[in-house]
Design an enzyme around this catalytic site. Sequence first.
Site, PDB file in Angstrom:
ATOM      1  N   LYS A 187      90.480  96.306  99.843  1.00  0.00           N
ATOM      2  CA  LYS A 187      89.933  97.100  98.740  1.00  0.00           C
ATOM      3  C   LYS A 187      88.396  97.015  98.745  1.00  0.00           C
ATOM      4  O   LYS A 187      87.816  96.254  99.510  1.00  0.00           O
ATOM      5  CB  LYS A 187      90.536  96.641  97.404  1.00  0.00           C
ATOM      6  CG  LYS A 187      92.069  96.803  97.360  1.00  0.00           C
ATOM      7  CD  LYS A 187      92.528  98.257  97.324  1.00  0.00           C
ATOM      8  CE  LYS A 187      93.957  98.473  97.793  1.00  0.00           C
ATOM      9  NZ  LYS A 187      95.023  98.047  96.922  1.00  0.00           N
TER      10      LYS A 187
HETATM   11  C1  LIG Z   1      96.519  98.048  96.499  1.00  0.00           C
HETATM   12  C2  LIG Z   1      97.163  98.915  95.485  1.00  0.00           C
HETATM   13  C3  LIG Z   1      98.020  98.404  94.502  1.00  0.00           C
HETATM   14  C4  LIG Z   1      98.500  96.990  94.480  1.00  0.00           C
HETATM   15  O1  LIG Z   1      97.513  96.042  94.505  1.00  0.00           O
HETATM   16  P1  LIG Z   1      97.828  94.586  95.172  1.00  0.00           P
HETATM   17  O2  LIG Z   1      96.607  93.818  94.818  1.00  0.00           O
HETATM   18  O3  LIG Z   1      97.969  94.828  96.640  1.00  0.00           O
HETATM   19  O4  LIG Z   1      99.064  94.067  94.565  1.00  0.00           O
HETATM   20  C5  LIG Z   1      98.505  99.271  93.537  1.00  0.00           C
HETATM   21  N1  LIG Z   1      98.189 100.579  93.550  1.00  0.00           N
HETATM   22  C6  LIG Z   1      97.394 101.121  94.489  1.00  0.00           C
HETATM   23  C7  LIG Z   1      97.088 102.578  94.432  1.00  0.00           C
HETATM   24  C8  LIG Z   1      96.871 100.309  95.499  1.00  0.00           C
HETATM   25  O5  LIG Z   1      96.100 100.851  96.446  1.00  0.00           O
END
Ligand SMILES: *Cc1c(COP(=O)(O)O)cnc(C)c1O
Length: 365
Positions: A187
Amino acid sequence: MTEQLEFIPAAKPIIGDEERAAVDAVLVSGMLAQGAEVAAFETEFSAHLVDGRHAVAVNSGTAGLHLGLLAAGVGPGDEVIVPSFTFAATANSVALTGATPVFADIEPDYFALDPASVASVITERTVGIMPVHLYGHPADVVALGDLASQRGLQLFEDAAQAHGATKAGVPVGAFGSFAMFSLYPTKNMTSGEGGIVTTGSDEVARRLRLLRNQGMEKQYENEIVGFNARMTNLHAAIGRVQLTKIDGWTQQRRDNAAFFDAELQGVVTPPVAADATHVYHQYTIRVQDDRDGLAKALRDEYAIGSGVYYPIPNHRLPSFQRTEDLPETERAAAEVLSLPVHPSLSRSDLERIVSAVNALAKAGS
Ligand SMILES: *Cc1c(COP(=O)(O)O)cnc(C)c1O
């Protein structure tokens, strides 16, 4: 030719000496679990990214969505409208509360929930609408927020990919009854694993703090049934350092995207809404003809990574098996390709990506 080219990955977490020193300081302190680092991270995240709303740190973005929905009162018998064109965590978190995720279609420009499609699937059981700010471009949370308030529904934001994006001058994460930011390594900023839930409601914030810690505010005086979804001080220490770097990284992503906008030919580049700012978690083009062939050629012939987010719409996954007809969702799943846009790219990387995509798009047309 590929031999002498260094591979350009689709994503690359940036961990520097400051992050390593911050983790080491926590290790030396011996205070590893949720404590002062987590509290400081929450305060700093809130001040920096969501106009001082409450921020509650948890151990993943998915846990953040799940606990956020529970804290907002979502449960069995309820329906929450979500996009199908997203990571599975969006709909999974709804299903995990015992409520039913109802899938609506997206609009074609920004790949986010289409308010008209959302309106068409509202029922007596609908309690909320959960748009995703996909790829770092805000969903139309103004129109969706208006629709939600007209129909007596809550708005929830999946801001997993959109740290720092804005809509109508307001940061994402400050629209919904709660919002979730993921801190997974790929991210825009990371804590290793982790998530932050933001809310303007004192009550929702308190419920979130209870739910993440076995239902306790005071030790051994458990008020409700809860989880262990706590963030550790180790993770928070990484996140605090990353928070000091996120603005520079976002600017770098925007500069990289501006270069692509100006130079790419023969593919559909991602537009930005007039009242929005994009943080380019992904730079996602549409390839109408043989997207998978283009991705393979980028990798094999030019040593350039890319990604398809997401190839199978959630409603058709084995875990959901729904039969909704969502034409824009299907078209996006067949056409999207995300090019590397991360802040570690050099000028020559960017030039290599442009000349490779342009050559392949030309050859394919
Ligand atoms: C990464 C992501 C999640 C989940 O986040 P995690 O930290 O991996 O549990 C949820 N929604 C979207 C759109 C994502 O890209």
